[in-house]
Each structure stands twice: as C-alpha cells, then as structure tokens.
Design a protein around this motif. Structure first.
Motif, mmCIF file in Angstrom:
data_model
loop_
_atom_site.group_PDB
_atom_site.id
_atom_site.type_symbol
_atom_site.label_atom_id
_atom_site.label_comp_id
_atom_site.label_asym_id
_atom_site.label_seq_id
_atom_site.Cartn_x
_atom_site.Cartn_y
_atom_site.Cartn_z
ATOM 1 N N VAL A 1 0.842 -1.187 0.000
ATOM 2 C CA VAL A 1 0.000 0.000 0.000
ATOM 3 C C VAL A 1 0.882 1.245 0.000
ATOM 4 C CG1 VAL A 1 -0.186 -0.009 2.517
ATOM 5 C CG2 VAL A 1 -1.901 1.209 1.162
ATOM 6 N N SER A 2 0.427 2.267 -0.744
ATOM 7 C CA SER A 2 1.045 3.598 -0.707
ATOM 8 C C SER A 2 0.013 4.562 -0.148
ATOM 9 C CB SER A 2 1.479 4.038 -2.113
ATOM 10 O OG SER A 2 2.418 3.120 -2.651
ATOM 11 N N PHE A 3 0.440 5.540 0.636
ATOM 12 C CA PHE A 3 -0.547 6.371 1.332
ATOM 13 C C PHE A 3 0.013 7.757 1.617
ATOM 14 C CE2 PHE A 3 1.989 4.114 4.429
ATOM 15 C CZ PHE A 3 2.338 5.088 5.350
ATOM 16 N N ASN A 4 -0.946 8.670 1.883
ATOM 17 C CA ASN A 4 -0.649 9.977 2.477
ATOM 18 C C ASN A 4 -1.724 10.247 3.509
ATOM 19 O OD1 ASN A 4 -2.914 10.862 1.034
ATOM 20 N ND2 ASN A 4 -1.658 11.564 -0.697
ATOM 21 N N LYS A 5 -1.828 11.492 3.980
ATOM 22 C CA LYS A 5 -2.783 11.782 5.048
ATOM 23 C C LYS A 5 -4.225 11.609 4.600
ATOM 24 C CE LYS A 5 -2.402 15.230 7.775
ATOM 25 N NZ LYS A 5 -2.200 16.584 8.354
ATOM 26 N N GLU A 6 -4.500 11.844 3.349
ATOM 27 C CA GLU A 6 -5.876 11.849 2.898
ATOM 28 C C GLU A 6 -6.333 10.526 2.278
ATOM 29 O OE1 GLU A 6 -3.711 14.355 2.142
ATOM 30 O OE2 GLU A 6 -4.545 15.703 3.655
ATOM 31 N N SER A 7 -5.433 9.749 1.725
ATOM 32 C CA SER A 7 -5.878 8.576 0.976
ATOM 33 C C SER A 7 -4.779 7.520 0.945
ATOM 34 C CB SER A 7 -6.265 8.972 -0.455
ATOM 35 O OG SER A 7 -5.126 9.499 -1.128
ATOM 36 N N MET B 1 -4.014 -4.234 -5.583
ATOM 37 C CA MET B 1 -5.266 -4.914 -5.881
ATOM 38 C C MET B 1 -5.255 -6.377 -5.440
ATOM 39 S SD MET B 1 -6.252 -3.374 -9.638
ATOM 40 C CE MET B 1 -7.741 -4.330 -9.686
ATOM 41 N N MET B 2 -4.075 -6.998 -5.380
ATOM 42 C CA MET B 2 -3.979 -8.395 -4.963
ATOM 43 C C MET B 2 -4.307 -8.583 -3.482
ATOM 44 S SD MET B 2 -3.178 -10.031 -7.731
ATOM 45 C CE MET B 2 -2.624 -11.595 -7.078
ATOM 46 N N TYR B 3 -4.314 -7.471 -2.735
ATOM 47 C CA TYR B 3 -4.485 -7.579 -1.279
ATOM 48 C C TYR B 3 -5.683 -6.785 -0.776
ATOM 49 C CZ TYR B 3 0.251 -9.460 -1.458
ATOM 50 O OH TYR B 3 1.352 -10.229 -1.739
ATOM 51 N N LEU B 4 -6.595 -6.423 -1.661
ATOM 52 C CA LEU B 4 -7.718 -5.584 -1.260
ATOM 53 C C LEU B 4 -8.548 -6.231 -0.150
ATOM 54 C CD1 LEU B 4 -8.955 -4.150 -4.698
ATOM 55 C CD2 LEU B 4 -7.870 -2.913 -2.805
ATOM 56 N N LYS B 5 -8.774 -7.555 -0.213
ATOM 57 C CA LYS B 5 -9.580 -8.234 0.799
ATOM 58 C C LYS B 5 -8.736 -8.819 1.931
ATOM 59 C CE LYS B 5 -13.322 -9.512 -2.367
ATOM 60 N NZ LYS B 5 -14.145 -10.620 -2.914
ATOM 61 N N HIS B 6 -7.429 -8.745 1.755
ATOM 62 C CA HIS B 6 -6.548 -9.380 2.742
ATOM 63 C C HIS B 6 -5.948 -8.380 3.730
ATOM 64 C CE1 HIS B 6 -4.206 -12.715 4.240
ATOM 65 N NE2 HIS B 6 -3.060 -12.089 4.001
ATOM 66 N N LEU B 7 -5.896 -7.105 3.320
ATOM 67 C CA LEU B 7 -5.267 -6.079 4.157
ATOM 68 C C LEU B 7 -6.209 -4.900 4.357
ATOM 69 C CD1 LEU B 7 -1.701 -5.960 2.504
ATOM 70 C CD2 LEU B 7 -2.361 -7.197 4.580
ATOM 71 N N HIS B 8 -6.092 -4.268 5.526
ATOM 72 C CA HIS B 8 -6.804 -3.017 5.819
ATOM 73 C C HIS B 8 -5.790 -2.004 6.303
ATOM 74 C CE1 HIS B 8 -11.008 -5.021 6.527
ATOM 75 N NE2 HIS B 8 -10.652 -4.983 5.250
ATOM 76 N N PHE B 9 -5.790 -0.840 5.645
ATOM 77 C CA PHE B 9 -4.908 0.249 6.072
ATOM 78 C C PHE B 9 -5.683 1.161 7.009
ATOM 79 C CE2 PHE B 9 -3.138 4.524 5.608
ATOM 80 C CZ PHE B 9 -1.814 4.270 5.922
ATOM 81 N N ARG B 10 -5.048 1.573 8.113
ATOM 82 C CA ARG B 10 -5.738 2.360 9.133
ATOM 83 C C ARG B 10 -5.138 3.763 9.233
ATOM 84 N NH1 ARG B 10 -7.257 -1.493 14.322
ATOM 85 N NH2 ARG B 10 -8.641 -2.922 13.172
ATOM 86 N N HIS B 11 -6.003 4.733 8.917
ATOM 87 C CA HIS B 11 -5.641 6.135 9.125
ATOM 88 C C HIS B 11 -5.854 6.476 10.602
ATOM 89 C CE1 HIS B 11 -4.886 7.530 5.044
ATOM 90 N NE2 HIS B 11 -5.947 6.833 4.620
ATOM 91 N N PRO B 12 -5.253 7.489 11.148
ATOM 92 C CA PRO B 12 -4.248 8.338 10.485
ATOM 93 C C PRO B 12 -2.822 7.918 10.809
ATOM 94 C CG PRO B 12 -4.961 9.406 12.493
ATOM 95 C CD PRO B 12 -5.689 8.076 12.443
ATOM 96 N N ASN B 13 -2.656 6.864 11.666
ATOM 97 C CA ASN B 13 -1.300 6.553 12.145
ATOM 98 C C ASN B 13 -0.584 5.515 11.301
ATOM 99 O OD1 ASN B 13 -2.775 4.350 12.828
ATOM 100 N ND2 ASN B 13 -2.448 4.505 15.037
ATOM 101 N N ALA B 14 -1.153 5.098 10.173
ATOM 102 C CA ALA B 14 -0.493 4.229 9.200
ATOM 103 C C ALA B 14 -0.310 2.795 9.680
ATOM 104 C CB ALA B 14 0.860 4.815 8.779
ATOM 105 N N SER B 15 -1.182 2.319 10.581
ATOM 106 C CA SER B 15 -1.126 0.913 10.999
ATOM 107 C C SER B 15 -1.691 0.031 9.887
ATOM 108 C CB SER B 15 -1.923 0.706 12.283
ATOM 109 O OG SER B 15 -1.337 1.430 13.345
ATOM 110 N N LEU B 16 -1.266 -1.280 9.907
ATOM 111 C CA LEU B 16 -1.686 -2.200 8.865
ATOM 112 C C LEU B 16 -2.260 -3.448 9.511
ATOM 113 C CD1 LEU B 16 -1.669 -2.665 5.743
ATOM 114 C CD2 LEU B 16 0.491 -3.906 6.075
#
Length: 406
Positions: A73-79, A84-99
C-alpha cells in the motif's frame, strides 16, 4: 510554533548525543510478531508528533523469506492506494499508518517494511525519513502429542535399547521435550535426542530408566501440551541382597540367639521381577538345600553350637543371582527370652510361671499347717488352762490333736 519545533529537534539531538537514545517520531510496538494461522494480526504504529502539523507520505511493503518483495500500500494523510492483490486481505488504518492483516496464512510470513516521509508545515523543504521493519511468523497451533515406545514390551537392563518417538497431528515449528516421572530429561552418554528432539534413544537401558514417560510439545503460538504417560518396565537385579532377623543379637554377619529360641530370617533383594530364594546349610562340611522362599525358620535346640547358612537369590528373567552368607551361634544372651523344652517341644513361659506359683502356695500352706498343728504346743495349751476350762475344751482340743495327726 516554529521556535517550539526547532527547540524539540535540538533537544532530541542533544539527548541522542548524551544518552544514545533517539527521539523517534514513529514508534512500532513490537518488531517481532508471532501470528496464528487463520487469525488477524495488527501491525500497530504510533505517531509521536501532531499529525495536523505535518504532511506524511509512505509505503508498506512485504519481503518473503525467499527474498521476493511486494509493495502492499502507498498512502498519504488523505488517501491510500492498496495493491489490488491484497484488497480483501489487508486493511490500512488512518491516520497513524497501521496495517491489519485480516486472516493470516503461511504466505504472510516475512518482513514488513514501513517507509515514511514527514514534512512539517513550518519547515517546508525539510523532509524527515522514518523506516521500521517488523518480522512476522505464522504458525499453526500444536495438537496433543502422541508417544510411542519400541519395543512395546518390558526390557532387560544392559541387554536392550528403547526408542521413544513423539509426533503431533497439527502444528508448525514444534519444540519437543521429554519427561520421566514429570522431570525433564537432558542428553547424556545413554540418552540421545535426534530429529529435533522428537525421538529419544536410550542405549542401553538401566534400572534407573524405569518410570512413566511423556513428551511435551509447544510452539510460539501454543502453550505446552503433554502426551499421555507410557510406562517403561525394566527387568533388573538382584541388587543389595540382605539377610535380616528381628531376634537375637547381630554382629556383622554373625547372629547370636538364645538356646531354645525359635528364630526367623528374612532374605531380601531389589529385583524385578521378584527373586526366587533358596536357603542352604553349610554345617558339618556338607552343603544342602534346606528350604525355598524368602523366609527361613530355625529351631535353635536342634542346632549345634555354631552353624553356617547362605541365602541365594535368583532372577529368572535376567538370569543373575546373588548370595549372602551368615553364621548362627547358639549362646545364652541373658535376655529372658529362653523357652523351655519338653519332649522336643517348647513350653510356654506362662505355664512355667503357673507351676512355680502353685509350688510356692503349697509350700506356704504346709508351713502354716505345721505351725498350727504342732502336738507339743497343743498339749501345753491344755495344761496351762484352769481345771474347769480344761474339761470344757478337752474334747475340742483332743479332736484337734487327732485332726493334726498327733
């Protein structure tokens, strides 16, 4: 605000220089995670700065144990942009960038790398780079271990080896441990642990190896689980052969008993299975078997003054034997334990006391009767009375004289 931020950065620099402790802007709670297959796992990240005062940009990537690396996953503060291979396997958590890994499988093992760029609004152009790497293992919980012994039957010491095996139906990275009577076993000259401790070879087997064996299994995601206990039966002996008696006086291998005493001797030795015992007499330069069994009965009045005996113990399985010799001496110990012999049979001390008591009582009665009925004393008692009294007591005194026989 700018002065405050500059002060914080200067303080961190001084603290690192003086104490070798850094003021990290990003904190990872654990650098190693032991994950359980089929369960979720959170790679938690804590930001130690005010998120509203900075712009952040970063990535999470995964490197497998074979070296293959994938950006998750690539991220910034807003998004964020999730692979796509991990859409159902991973959840990214804002705002502290936990996975969050939703459901762990073996492919999730490896190194998870967080790369984060931080730019504070009041320090445009100054980008602080923070990187953290987390190692994740994925294991299946351990099932109850199963223990097996070969050979399955009892063995003879010094003549046989025993192989123990421990196995589990489920579990990864299993650590095995062996116990005898709930005490942990360690390698020695006869105990050999092979195949990651799942096999224990005892070569050769000794008496001290007998007991109840168990194996214990565990891994990073399971507590220790123990197998059922399996008994190891070892045939051994005889050892420590002894002859004992609760009677008489013992000095070394010499037993002294009172004349007329009935004595019992016990022959004992440590052995499995129990020994067979034979008692042998060595008197008069002849050797003969007296009886069999662990107990010997001796009638001292039938013995010579000194005789020699021997107890022989034999293990019918190990084919080993041991002998214990002793000397029996018949002599008065002055302990009052003697028994009286009549026609080859012992007489009870109680009967002896009764006879003696009757004799004493009869003697006392005879003495009393002789004192009362003495003829001279009877006649003197008559003539010393007045004449009138003599007539009245003549008949009674005369009868007394006749009763006394005089």
């Amino acid at each position: 605000m700018e002065a405050t931020k500059t002060t914080v950065l200067c303080f961190c620099s001084v603290l690192f220089f003086l104490t070798d402790v850094s003021c990290e802007l990003v904190h990872v709670r654990s650098l190693v995670h032991f994950g359980t297959e089929g369960r979720p796992l959170l790679l938690s990240v804590d930001a130690r700065f005010a998120l509203e005062e900075a712009e952040i940009q970063g990535t999470w990537s995964h490197t497998k144990l074979n070296g293959a690396r994938t950006t998750l996953v690539s991220f910034n503060k807003e998004s964020e942009i999730m692979n796509m291979m991990y859409l159902k396997h991973l959840h990214f958590r804002h705002p502290n960038a936990s996975l969050l890994i939703v459901k762990l499988n073996k492919d999730d093992e490896g190194y998870y790398h967080l790369s984060l760029n931080i730019e504070f609004y009041n320090q445009t152009g100054l980008i602080i780079k923070e990187e953290r790497t987390i190692y994740v293992t994925v294991d299946e919980p351990v099932s109850t271990p199963v223990i097996e012994k070969k050979p399955s039957y009892a063995v003879i010491e010094d003549k046989a080896n025993v192989t123990w095996t421990c196995s589990v139906e489920k579990g990864t990275r299993v650590v095995f441990q062996w116990l005898r009577d709930n005490a942990a076993l360690t390698p020695n000259k006869r105990y050999h642990f092979i195949q990651d401790n799942s096999t224990l070879l005892i070569s050769p087997v000794r008496k001290e190896d007998k007991g109840t064996y168990r194996c214990a299994a565990s891994n990073p995601v399971s507590q220790i689980r123990k197998s059922r206990g399996v008994e190891l039966n070892v045939y051994y002996g005889p050892y420590n052969l002894e002859v004992n008696s609760g009677q008489g006086l013992r000095t070394g291998e010499v037993f002294t008993i009172n004349p007329g005493e009935l004595v019992y001797f016990e022959c004992q030795a440590d052995s499995n299975p129990p020994n067979s015992y034979v008692w042998i007499s060595k008197s008069r330069n002849a050797t003969q078997i007296i009886t069999e069994g662990p107990r010997l009965e001796v009638l001292s009045y039938k013995l010579a003054q000194t005789e020699e005996y021997m107890c022989r113990a034999f293990n019918n399985v190990t084919k080993k034997q041991d002998e214990a010799q002793f000397t029996l001496v018949v002599a008065s110990l002055g302990t009052g334990k003697e028994k009286y012999i009549h026609d080859g049979k012992s007489v009870s001390p109680l009967a002896v006391i009764a006879v003696c008591s009757s004799f004493i009582i009869g003697f006392m009665l005879l003495f009393l009767l002789r004192t009362i009925c003495h003829p001279k004393r009877v006649l003197m008692s008559i003539y010393n009375r007045p004449f009138s009294a003599q007539k009245r007591s003549h008949l009674s005194d005369a009868s007394k004289i006749l009763w006394c026989g005089g």
